[in-house]
Design a protein around this motif. Structure first.
Motif, PDB file in Angstrom:
ATOM      1  N   GLN A   1      22.962  67.778  76.661  1.00  0.00           N
ATOM      2  CA  GLN A   1      22.960  66.887  75.519  1.00  0.00           C
ATOM      3  C   GLN A   1      21.415  66.846  74.756  1.00  0.00           C
ATOM      4  O   GLN A   1      20.503  66.588  75.316  1.00  0.00           O
ATOM      5  CB  GLN A   1      23.089  65.551  75.926  1.00  0.00           C
ATOM      6  CG  GLN A   1      24.177  65.052  75.905  1.00  0.00           C
ATOM      7  CD  GLN A   1      25.080  64.785  74.404  1.00  0.00           C
ATOM      8  OE1 GLN A   1      24.249  64.863  73.456  1.00  0.00           O
ATOM      9  NE2 GLN A   1      26.251  64.588  74.268  1.00  0.00           N
ATOM     10  N   SER A   2      21.539  66.991  73.426  1.00  0.00           N
ATOM     11  CA  SER A   2      20.456  67.056  72.713  1.00  0.00           C
ATOM     12  C   SER A   2      20.507  65.877  71.769  1.00  0.00           C
ATOM     13  O   SER A   2      19.733  65.732  70.573  1.00  0.00           O
ATOM     14  CB  SER A   2      20.130  68.139  71.634  1.00  0.00           C
ATOM     15  OG  SER A   2      21.325  68.673  71.089  1.00  0.00           O
ATOM     16  N   TRP A   3      21.595  65.096  71.711  1.00  0.00           N
ATOM     17  CA  TRP A   3      22.038  64.144  70.861  1.00  0.00           C
ATOM     18  C   TRP A   3      21.795  62.498  71.524  1.00  0.00           C
ATOM     19  O   TRP A   3      20.868  61.602  71.322  1.00  0.00           O
ATOM     20  CB  TRP A   3      23.451  64.050  70.304  1.00  0.00           C
ATOM     21  CG  TRP A   3      23.277  65.085  69.257  1.00  0.00           C
ATOM     22  CD1 TRP A   3      22.203  66.045  68.947  1.00  0.00           C
ATOM     23  CD2 TRP A   3      24.703  65.505  68.592  1.00  0.00           C
ATOM     24  NE1 TRP A   3      23.059  67.125  68.157  1.00  0.00           N
ATOM     25  CE2 TRP A   3      24.340  66.641  67.679  1.00  0.00           C
ATOM     26  CE3 TRP A   3      25.855  65.006  68.588  1.00  0.00           C
ATOM     27  CZ2 TRP A   3      25.161  67.292  66.854  1.00  0.00           C
ATOM     28  CZ3 TRP A   3      26.935  65.678  67.541  1.00  0.00           C
ATOM     29  CH2 TRP A   3      26.353  66.820  66.822  1.00  0.00           C
TER      30      TRP A   3
ATOM     31  N   VAL B   1      16.177  62.514  73.704  1.00  0.00           N
ATOM     32  CA  VAL B   1      17.020  61.785  73.625  1.00  0.00           C
ATOM     33  C   VAL B   1      16.812  60.440  74.309  1.00  0.00           C
ATOM     34  O   VAL B   1      17.176  59.310  74.032  1.00  0.00           O
ATOM     35  CB  VAL B   1      18.256  62.733  74.653  1.00  0.00           C
ATOM     36  CG1 VAL B   1      19.436  61.787  75.055  1.00  0.00           C
ATOM     37  CG2 VAL B   1      18.823  63.713  73.766  1.00  0.00           C
TER      38      VAL B   1
ATOM     39  N   GLU C   1      23.352  72.731  69.902  1.00  0.00           N
ATOM     40  CA  GLU C   1      24.265  71.740  69.942  1.00  0.00           C
ATOM     41  C   GLU C   1      24.827  71.248  71.114  1.00  0.00           C
ATOM     42  O   GLU C   1      24.518  71.949  72.029  1.00  0.00           O
ATOM     43  CB  GLU C   1      25.317  72.139  68.937  1.00  0.00           C
ATOM     44  CG  GLU C   1      26.202  73.371  69.585  1.00  0.00           C
ATOM     45  CD  GLU C   1      25.788  74.805  69.275  1.00  0.00           C
ATOM     46  OE1 GLU C   1      25.055  74.721  68.678  1.00  0.00           O
ATOM     47  OE2 GLU C   1      26.292  75.788  70.171  1.00  0.00           O
ATOM     48  N   SER C   2      25.053  69.908  71.337  1.00  0.00           N
ATOM     49  CA  SER C   2      25.524  69.297  72.767  1.00  0.00           C
ATOM     50  C   SER C   2      26.887  70.090  73.142  1.00  0.00           C
ATOM     51  O   SER C   2      27.664  70.412  72.284  1.00  0.00           O
ATOM     52  CB  SER C   2      25.642  68.002  72.565  1.00  0.00           C
ATOM     53  OG  SER C   2      24.317  67.272  72.328  1.00  0.00           O
TER      54      SER C   2
ATOM     55  N   VAL D   1      28.771  68.125  63.960  1.00  0.00           N
ATOM     56  CA  VAL D   1      28.529  67.030  63.281  1.00  0.00           C
ATOM     57  C   VAL D   1      29.650  66.272  62.696  1.00  0.00           C
ATOM     58  O   VAL D   1      29.971  65.309  62.923  1.00  0.00           O
ATOM     59  CB  VAL D   1      27.551  67.167  62.102  1.00  0.00           C
ATOM     60  CG1 VAL D   1      27.583  65.896  61.115  1.00  0.00           C
ATOM     61  CG2 VAL D   1      26.242  67.501  62.672  1.00  0.00           C
TER      62      VAL D   1
END
Length: 283
Positions: A119-121, A179, A224-225, A239
């Motif tokens: 997870q990068s978000w 995060v 991206e996650s 996105v």
């Protein structure tokens, strides 16, 4: 680095086109002859065979009828529909409400034994507190203008977390440090969420790695996650859409990316220190 998010869809379209070409060649007909018999412009046959134009159900029925391969129509139609489901815009996926989206992945979670999440978000869903989930889903409702059933969706996600304690499964989570420092909801929500992460590091089946800011990345670039389910499927968060990867070669690419990211992550006491520092910045 992980593969291009669109490459799985492109490869699947090309593979389907190749099957159509092989069926046509086995029949002894030219692409021009198939187009003429179908009443199409001759360029359509080429576009279908090269994966440039996705075939409709009727296109496949016509193609297989002309090429005396009607027994293959059902399988080809199922393949084409599967490709259509590989790349799904969030607005389309969430059109029936967020609760249904949360519940739709239950069969996948129930059959998976090895989970890998990067997870990068935001904090991964299986590790979220109720208030953090509520803040995330309320934002989704607002930004995407979807059906507002956030409370029902929150309950569904909390129920889904039972898989963490079901036994016989392994969970590996990788989270970028930023995060932890991105305030979702409010400061109180974040402090509670981060405290929950510290507690989860003691769960036997769970491995939690935090990738520190400022670490030398090498080949482990942020991306991206994504979530990996055994070696069978990868789900990628874009996105505007969700991407499902099922091609073995590309699943292996994501596995390599996950391993590279895992190699620079902090674990155990080092990870807890990073989380604790993030807590201090919220207070």
């Amino acid at each position: 680095m992980s593969p291009s998010p669109s490459s799985s869809v492109r490869s699947a379209k090309q593979a389907l086109g190749k099957r159509l070409r092989e069926i046509r060649k086995d029949s002894g007909k030219t692409a021009r002859a198939v187009a003429a018999a179908a009443g199409w412009h001759e360029s359509k046959s080429s576009r279908l065979e090269n994966g440039k134009t996705p075939p409709s159900d009727e296109d496949i029925r016509i193609w297989t009828r002309i090429c005396d391969a009607e027994d293959q129509a059902a399988d080809l139609i199922a393949t084409a529909r599967g490709i259509d489901g590989m790349y799904v815009e969030w607005r389309r996926l969430e059109s029936g409400g967020l609760k249904r989206v949360q519940e739709s992945v239950l069969p996948l979670f129930q059959r998976t034994l090895w989970f890998r999440f990067y997870q990068s978000w935001v904090v991964p869903g299986l590790l979220q507190t109720e208030d953090y989930t509520r803040a995330v889903l309320n934002t989704v409702v607002s930004v995407r203008d979807t059906v507002d059933d956030a409370e029902e969706a929150v309950a569904a996600r909390m129920e889904r977390q039972r898989v963490l304690h079901a036994g016989g499964r392994r969970f590996a989570f990788l989270i970028e440090e930023w995060v932890l420092r991105t305030v979702i909801g409010d400061a109180e929500t974040m402090v509670t969420q981060l405290g929950h992460l510290i507690g989860m590091t003691a769960t036997p089946a769970v491995s939690l790695g935090v990738i520190p800011m400022g670490v030398v990345r090498g080949n482990a670039w942020p991306t991206e996650s994504f979530a990996m389910y055994d070696e069978a499927q990868v789900s990628v968060e874009l996105v505007s859409a969700g991407l499902t990867v099922t091609q073995p070669r590309e699943i292996a690419d994501y596995g390599k990316a996950f391993a590279e990211l895992a190699s620079i992550a902090a674990y155990g006491a080092a990870a807890r220190k990073l989380i604790t520092t993030a807590i201090d910045t919220c207070q």
